[in-house]
Design a protein around this motif. Sequence first.
Motif, mmCIF file in Angstrom:
data_model
loop_
_atom_site.group_PDB
_atom_site.id
_atom_site.type_symbol
_atom_site.label_atom_id
_atom_site.label_comp_id
_atom_site.label_asym_id
_atom_site.label_seq_id
_atom_site.Cartn_x
_atom_site.Cartn_y
_atom_site.Cartn_z
ATOM 1 N N UNK A 276 0.845 -1.186 0.000
ATOM 2 C CA UNK A 276 0.000 0.000 0.000
ATOM 3 C C UNK A 276 0.884 1.241 0.000
ATOM 4 N N UNK A 277 0.310 2.350 -0.444
ATOM 5 C CA UNK A 277 1.057 3.599 -0.553
ATOM 6 C C UNK A 277 0.538 4.569 0.509
ATOM 7 N N UNK A 278 1.469 5.216 1.192
ATOM 8 C CA UNK A 278 1.122 6.148 2.266
ATOM 9 C C UNK A 278 1.259 7.570 1.721
ATOM 10 N N UNK A 279 0.133 8.160 1.353
ATOM 11 C CA UNK A 279 0.132 9.458 0.695
ATOM 12 C C UNK A 279 -0.263 10.580 1.642
ATOM 13 N N UNK A 280 0.381 11.728 1.472
ATOM 14 C CA UNK A 280 -0.061 12.954 2.129
ATOM 15 C C UNK A 280 -0.987 13.673 1.145
ATOM 16 N N UNK A 281 -2.201 13.931 1.561
ATOM 17 C CA UNK A 281 -3.187 14.443 0.606
ATOM 18 C C UNK A 281 -4.058 15.535 1.210
ATOM 19 N N UNK A 282 -4.634 16.310 0.308
ATOM 20 C CA UNK A 282 -5.757 17.179 0.648
ATOM 21 C C UNK A 282 -7.016 16.489 0.126
ATOM 22 N N UNK A 283 -8.008 16.311 0.977
ATOM 23 C CA UNK A 283 -9.278 15.752 0.535
ATOM 24 C C UNK A 283 -10.092 16.843 -0.155
ATOM 25 N N UNK A 284 -10.667 16.511 -1.298
ATOM 26 C CA UNK A 284 -11.634 17.393 -1.960
ATOM 27 C C UNK A 284 -13.001 16.754 -1.774
ATOM 28 N N UNK A 285 -13.930 17.500 -1.172
ATOM 29 C CA UNK A 285 -15.227 16.945 -0.807
ATOM 30 C C UNK A 285 -16.363 17.625 -1.569
ATOM 31 N N UNK A 286 -17.466 16.888 -1.718
ATOM 32 C CA UNK A 286 -18.658 17.508 -2.284
ATOM 33 C C UNK A 286 -19.410 18.225 -1.166
ATOM 34 N N UNK A 288 -21.918 17.429 0.438
ATOM 35 C CA UNK A 288 -22.328 16.537 1.509
ATOM 36 C C UNK A 288 -21.196 16.107 2.416
ATOM 37 N N UNK A 289 -19.964 16.509 2.079
ATOM 38 C CA UNK A 289 -18.806 16.158 2.888
ATOM 39 C C UNK A 289 -18.111 14.885 2.469
ATOM 40 N N UNK A 290 -18.613 14.225 1.415
ATOM 41 C CA UNK A 290 -17.974 12.990 0.948
ATOM 42 C C UNK A 290 -16.741 13.313 0.106
ATOM 43 N N UNK A 291 -15.711 12.497 0.261
ATOM 44 C CA UNK A 291 -14.476 12.687 -0.505
ATOM 45 C C UNK A 291 -14.713 12.281 -1.956
ATOM 46 N N UNK A 292 -14.381 13.188 -2.886
ATOM 47 C CA UNK A 292 -14.581 12.900 -4.306
ATOM 48 C C UNK A 292 -13.255 12.777 -5.065
ATOM 49 N N UNK A 293 -12.194 13.374 -4.542
ATOM 50 C CA UNK A 293 -10.871 13.199 -5.140
ATOM 51 C C UNK A 293 -9.814 13.659 -4.149
ATOM 52 N N UNK A 294 -8.553 13.384 -4.480
ATOM 53 C CA UNK A 294 -7.435 13.728 -3.601
ATOM 54 C C UNK A 294 -6.423 14.571 -4.364
ATOM 55 N N UNK A 295 -5.824 15.517 -3.666
ATOM 56 C CA UNK A 295 -4.686 16.268 -4.194
ATOM 57 C C UNK A 295 -3.461 15.793 -3.415
ATOM 58 N N UNK A 296 -2.494 15.219 -4.079
ATOM 59 C CA UNK A 296 -1.331 14.648 -3.404
ATOM 60 C C UNK A 296 -0.318 15.749 -3.086
ATOM 61 N N UNK A 297 0.125 15.773 -1.830
ATOM 62 C CA UNK A 297 1.116 16.754 -1.400
ATOM 63 C C UNK A 297 2.477 16.119 -1.119
ATOM 64 N N UNK A 298 2.494 14.775 -0.954
ATOM 65 C CA UNK A 298 3.749 14.098 -0.677
ATOM 66 C C UNK A 298 3.523 12.613 -0.481
ATOM 67 N N UNK A 299 4.604 11.888 -0.264
ATOM 68 C CA UNK A 299 4.508 10.444 -0.042
ATOM 69 C C UNK A 299 5.428 10.089 1.143
#
Length: 305
Positions: A276-286, A288-299
Amino acid sequence: MNFYEVARFQYAASRLLVKLAQFRQVGRFPKNISNKSNVDIFVKPFTEGSFNIDVDDPGQPKEDQFVDLSLGDLVAYISERVIEKIDEEAMGRSLSRLPAARADVSDVTADAVDTAAHELASGNAEIGDFPADLQPLLRRRVAEINRDERLLEREGSIKKIDAAREQKLIAMAAPLMSEMAVALRRSAETLEVTSTSDRGVNKVLFLDERMASDIETARVDTEITAILCDVVQFNKDNGWGKVKIENGSKVVSFSIPYDLLPSIKQRLIDTMKKDQVYLQTYFVRDRGGDVVRLIVAGILNTPTM
């Protein structure tokens, strides 16, 4: 044009550019813009035709700047993080919505669009050479290509923006870009940001109504979240991919900003092959608060069990 929508766009665009100019100078920006903290960015007179805001940035002496980047560079930096890049699937969906009866677009493939966009970006073709139905998709892809090239060219200066400053920039800029997208509700069909320098005109951002709608409803978390996930798809050329989250019950897309891609991609490829990959991310939510995509900031190193 709807007065309220246009005014919302102007207000958000002005706050975004002033705060980016403040950041360029001292590496931070105040929450509120006062007469003392305001900077000299000027609007040129309007011209007949489309609704243009022609902004003149006189810049600052390099010795007085925190980071040697133009406002166009900084808008590209933010757009690369906040705006979702088009991927093969999204391009296919866009192509599927084109009129099937049109012979000039019915057999167009995603690869053909990408090739055409690179021809346009390099100046070897004109947008008028292509069917009108394809032009918005091509403009979007050209803006992404221009951003990629720009960010790689300015990589040395961009490295001065550390993770903490990046976090503050995203938290400031994401809602303002959402406000700018309001103009595409009814008043406009497309929104395009370009920058002009001695080297000519460079496209920074292109939005159509559907993209603007996505930006309006999306909310980017202001804090980085480290997430252990399974990468199920990854395009090493543009940094787009898909991961399984929430214990594998949900698949969402992710994007790696192009200026970070060279330092992340090989480590991600090596890790995803065996673990598995351990990513540092920003969650992008709709909304309703559900996660719809990720912006990767680091690994990060994958924790051992």
